[in-house]
Write a protein that holds these residues in place. Structure first.
Motif, PDB file in Angstrom:
ATOM      1  N   LEU A  90       0.765  -1.301  -0.027  1.00 57.20           N
ATOM      2  CA  LEU A  90       0.034   0.047   0.007  1.00 57.20           C
ATOM      3  C   LEU A  90       0.794   1.161   0.031  1.00 57.20           C
ATOM      4  O   LEU A  90       0.711   2.428  -0.642  1.00 57.20           O
ATOM      5  N   GLY A  91       1.823   1.213   0.687  1.00 57.85           N
ATOM      6  CA  GLY A  91       2.993   2.279   0.739  1.00 57.85           C
ATOM      7  C   GLY A  91       3.557   2.630  -0.635  1.00 57.85           C
ATOM      8  O   GLY A  91       3.581   3.718  -1.069  1.00 57.85           O
ATOM      9  N   ILE A  92       3.770   1.616  -1.497  1.00 60.02           N
ATOM     10  CA  ILE A  92       4.242   1.735  -2.702  1.00 60.02           C
ATOM     11  C   ILE A  92       3.084   2.460  -3.715  1.00 60.02           C
ATOM     12  O   ILE A  92       3.613   3.120  -4.573  1.00 60.02           O
ATOM     13  N   LEU A  93       1.900   1.845  -3.491  1.00 64.01           N
ATOM     14  CA  LEU A  93       0.861   2.604  -4.270  1.00 64.01           C
ATOM     15  C   LEU A  93       0.848   4.030  -4.125  1.00 64.01           C
ATOM     16  O   LEU A  93       0.272   4.718  -4.984  1.00 64.01           O
ATOM     17  N   LEU A  94       0.838   4.181  -2.767  1.00 62.63           N
ATOM     18  CA  LEU A  94       0.730   5.818  -2.534  1.00 62.63           C
ATOM     19  C   LEU A  94       1.961   6.519  -3.117  1.00 62.63           C
ATOM     20  O   LEU A  94       1.424   7.664  -3.518  1.00 62.63           O
ATOM     21  N   ILE A  95       2.910   5.806  -3.199  1.00 65.14           N
ATOM     22  CA  ILE A  95       4.024   6.683  -3.766  1.00 65.14           C
ATOM     23  C   ILE A  95       3.643   6.952  -5.337  1.00 65.14           C
ATOM     24  O   ILE A  95       3.947   7.860  -5.864  1.00 65.14           O
ATOM     25  N   ARG A  96       3.072   5.796  -5.834  1.00 61.53           N
ATOM     26  CA  ARG A  96       2.587   5.983  -7.474  1.00 61.53           C
ATOM     27  C   ARG A  96       1.704   6.813  -7.590  1.00 61.53           C
ATOM     28  O   ARG A  96       1.581   7.633  -8.577  1.00 61.53           O
ATOM     29  N   VAL A  97       0.596   6.976  -6.652  1.00 57.79           N
ATOM     30  CA  VAL A  97      -0.391   7.969  -6.748  1.00 57.79           C
ATOM     31  C   VAL A  97       0.221   9.369  -6.862  1.00 57.79           C
ATOM     32  O   VAL A  97      -0.148  10.184  -7.335  1.00 57.79           O
ATOM     33  N   LEU A  98       1.028   9.727  -5.691  1.00 56.68           N
ATOM     34  CA  LEU A  98       1.756  10.879  -5.775  1.00 56.68           C
ATOM     35  C   LEU A  98       2.380  11.331  -6.906  1.00 56.68           C
ATOM     36  O   LEU A  98       2.377  12.620  -7.291  1.00 56.68           O
ATOM     37  N   LEU A  99       3.134  10.612  -7.646  1.00 59.89           N
ATOM     38  CA  LEU A  99       4.000  10.631  -8.789  1.00 59.89           C
ATOM     39  C   LEU A  99       3.093  11.021  -9.972  1.00 59.89           C
ATOM     40  O   LEU A  99       3.264  11.834 -10.758  1.00 59.89           O
ATOM     41  N   LYS A 100       1.820  10.022 -10.087  1.00 57.90           N
ATOM     42  CA  LYS A 100       0.959  10.536 -11.074  1.00 57.90           C
ATOM     43  C   LYS A 100       0.411  11.669 -11.108  1.00 57.90           C
ATOM     44  O   LYS A 100       0.395  12.277 -11.987  1.00 57.90           O
ATOM     45  N   ARG A 101       0.121  12.126  -9.668  1.00 56.77           N
ATOM     46  CA  ARG A 101      -0.652  13.340  -9.873  1.00 56.77           C
ATOM     47  C   ARG A 101       0.344  14.552 -10.232  1.00 56.77           C
ATOM     48  O   ARG A 101       0.009  15.671 -10.480  1.00 56.77           O
ATOM     49  N   GLN A 102       1.804  14.322  -9.753  1.00 57.93           N
ATOM     50  CA  GLN A 102       2.638  15.421 -10.004  1.00 57.93           C
ATOM     51  C   GLN A 102       2.761  15.516 -11.494  1.00 57.93           C
ATOM     52  O   GLN A 102       2.758  16.501 -12.379  1.00 57.93           O
ATOM     53  N   GLN A 103       2.925  14.316 -12.321  1.00 58.06           N
ATOM     54  CA  GLN A 103       2.878  14.447 -13.485  1.00 58.06           C
ATOM     55  C   GLN A 103       1.829  15.089 -14.209  1.00 58.06           C
ATOM     56  O   GLN A 103       1.869  15.597 -15.211  1.00 58.06           O
ATOM     57  N   GLN A 104       0.382  14.713 -14.034  1.00 58.74           N
ATOM     58  CA  GLN A 104      -0.686  15.340 -14.304  1.00 58.74           C
ATOM     59  C   GLN A 104      -0.752  16.712 -14.150  1.00 58.74           C
ATOM     60  O   GLN A 104      -1.095  17.542 -15.004  1.00 58.74           O
ATOM     61  N   LEU A 105      -0.103  17.368 -13.035  1.00 63.12           N
ATOM     62  CA  LEU A 105      -0.019  18.812 -12.766  1.00 63.12           C
ATOM     63  C   LEU A 105       0.825  19.421 -13.702  1.00 63.12           C
ATOM     64  O   LEU A 105       0.553  20.320 -14.310  1.00 63.12           O
ATOM     65  N   HIS A 106       1.935  18.802 -14.115  1.00 60.45           N
ATOM     66  CA  HIS A 106       2.612  19.339 -14.989  1.00 60.45           C
ATOM     67  C   HIS A 106       2.150  19.193 -16.344  1.00 60.45           C
ATOM     68  O   HIS A 106       2.557  20.254 -17.190  1.00 60.45           O
ATOM     69  N   ALA A 107       1.773  18.329 -16.621  1.00 54.52           N
ATOM     70  CA  ALA A 107       1.192  18.157 -18.157  1.00 54.52           C
ATOM     71  C   ALA A 107       0.032  19.185 -18.218  1.00 54.52           C
ATOM     72  O   ALA A 107      -0.137  19.943 -19.344  1.00 54.52           O
ATOM     73  N   ARG A 108      -0.758  19.474 -17.060  1.00 50.83           N
ATOM     74  CA  ARG A 108      -1.759  20.654 -17.284  1.00 50.83           C
ATOM     75  C   ARG A 108      -1.177  22.047 -17.317  1.00 50.83           C
ATOM     76  O   ARG A 108      -1.685  22.660 -18.039  1.00 50.83           O
ATOM     77  N   ILE A 109       0.008  22.173 -16.796  1.00 50.93           N
ATOM     78  CA  ILE A 109       0.509  23.671 -16.799  1.00 50.93           C
ATOM     79  C   ILE A 109       1.132  23.740 -18.353  1.00 50.93           C
ATOM     80  O   ILE A 109       0.957  24.904 -18.643  1.00 50.93           O
ATOM     81  N   ARG A 110       1.977  22.523 -18.718  1.00 49.68           N
ATOM     82  CA  ARG A 110       2.309  22.892 -20.261  1.00 49.68           C
ATOM     83  C   ARG A 110       1.119  23.055 -21.144  1.00 49.68           C
ATOM     84  O   ARG A 110       1.286  23.740 -22.094  1.00 49.68           O
ATOM     85  N   ASN A 111       0.074  22.466 -20.954  1.00 45.68           N
ATOM     86  CA  ASN A 111      -1.394  22.360 -21.777  1.00 45.68           C
ATOM     87  C   ASN A 111      -1.873  23.911 -21.660  1.00 45.68           C
ATOM     88  O   ASN A 111      -1.882  24.450 -22.804  1.00 45.68           O
ATOM     89  N   ILE A 112      -1.786  24.653 -20.527  1.00 49.79           N
ATOM     90  CA  ILE A 112      -2.506  25.808 -20.273  1.00 49.79           C
ATOM     91  C   ILE A 112      -1.438  26.749 -21.128  1.00 49.79           C
ATOM     92  O   ILE A 112      -2.096  27.861 -21.678  1.00 49.79           O
ATOM     93  N   LEU A 113      -0.299  26.809 -20.843  1.00 46.79           N
ATOM     94  CA  LEU A 113       0.671  27.745 -21.111  1.00 46.79           C
ATOM     95  C   LEU A 113       1.014  27.767 -22.594  1.00 46.79           C
ATOM     96  O   LEU A 113       1.141  28.715 -23.380  1.00 46.79           O
ATOM     97  N   GLY A 114       0.767  26.314 -23.313  1.00 50.92           N
ATOM     98  CA  GLY A 114       1.252  26.188 -24.673  1.00 50.92           C
ATOM     99  C   GLY A 114       0.036  26.269 -25.772  1.00 50.92           C
ATOM    100  O   GLY A 114       0.669  26.086 -26.703  1.00 50.92           O
ATOM    101  N   ASN A 115      -1.040  25.871 -25.285  1.00 52.33           N
ATOM    102  CA  ASN A 115      -1.998  25.551 -26.131  1.00 52.33           C
ATOM    103  C   ASN A 115      -3.068  26.688 -26.174  1.00 52.33           C
ATOM    104  O   ASN A 115      -3.374  27.444 -25.131  1.00 52.33           O
ATOM    105  N   ASN A 116      -3.856  26.994 -27.439  1.00 54.42           N
ATOM    106  CA  ASN A 116      -5.062  27.670 -27.219  1.00 54.42           C
ATOM    107  C   ASN A 116      -6.428  26.863 -26.677  1.00 54.42           C
ATOM    108  O   ASN A 116      -6.414  25.779 -26.106  1.00 54.42           O
ATOM    109  N   VAL A 117      -7.465  27.648 -26.517  1.00 56.21           N
ATOM    110  CA  VAL A 117      -8.730  27.002 -25.704  1.00 56.21           C
ATOM    111  C   VAL A 117      -9.233  25.740 -26.601  1.00 56.21           C
ATOM    112  O   VAL A 117      -9.531  24.811 -26.052  1.00 56.21           O
TER     113      VAL A 117
END
Length: 227
Positions: free
Chosen positions: A121-148
């Motif tokens: 379960l601890g390993i799963l939690l680490i993966r969850v946190l890493l996944k959310r970090q990647q999603q946040l970075h992807a969303r920031i790139r999306n907002i800054l680089g793309n039109n609506v």
């Protein structure tokens, strides 16, 4: 060269597998929340972690001027309220039930104790946190680089993929979301998002109904996202 879509190689499976959910359910307490009810509010002390069993929960951020920005829509199998794992944790977002919601509630102390005795379960939690970090970075790139239009196409593709995972099928899952929430996700005005959705309908990329969107042509949306 085409860009990767918003999932950016991120595993879109739910946070927890069936065995982990059952383990946490055994030590936690089941709770029900009515539609629109807050599981937790931004700024309050964070003392509980939740496992979402049924329904959806919106994560929103309340700004100083009082308006909310939609951050994410969590589906079944999601871990919620992880700010409770920080020392003297404070909620950094709101968790709001979309329809009736069933969760498992665990105190921070009990959740940490469970992690100590369950390495998987601890390993799963680490993966969850890493996944959310990647999603946040992807969303920031999306907002800054793309039109609506590009941002909206990418968000629809991500929601479609997540709906397929949550429903257990890949055959035309419905996306349940309002135009207002979509506008919040892509950082735009609701009227403009509604206009673009109408254009997508005219091009037979999607079908819309009240708070429902059906993706007919994901490849066509991907071409818009990659333009």
């Amino acid at each position: 060269m085409p860009r990767s879509n918003i999932s950016d190689g991120i595993n879109l499976e739910q946070d927890l597998d069936g065995a982990s959910i059952q383990n946490l359910r055994f030590v936690g307490s089941d709770r029900l929340f009515a539609s629109g009810e807050y599981l937790y509010r931004q700024g309050e002390a964070a003392r509980q972690v939740f496992v979402l069993l049924n329904g959806s929960v919106k994560a929103t951020s309340t700004h100083a001027h009082g308006f909310d920005t939609l951050l994410k829509i969590h589906g079944p199998g999601s871990l919620l309220g992880l700010s409770a794992l920080r020392p003297n944790g404070v909620r950094d977002a709101n968790g709001i039930a979309v329809g009736e919601v069933q969760v498992v509630s665990l105190s921070t102390k009990l959740f940490l104790k469970t992690l100590e005795s369950n390495g998987a379960l601890g390993i799963l939690l680490i993966r969850v946190l890493l996944k959310r970090q990647q999603q946040l970075h992807a969303r920031i790139r999306n907002i800054l680089g793309n039109n609506v239009e590009q941002r909206l196409a990418e968000v629809l593709l991500q929601l479609n993929a997540e709906s397929a995972v949550n429903s257990g099928t890949k055959s035309l899952p419905e996306i349940s979301i309002t135009h207002e929430d979509l506008a919040s996700l892509v950082i735009s005005r609701r009227q403009y998002v509604t206009q673009i959705l109408g254009e997508f309908v005219a091009r037979e990329l999607i079908v819309t109904a009240r708070k429902r969107i059906l993706i007919l042509n994901p490849d066509g949306l991907q071409r818009i996202a990659d333009a």
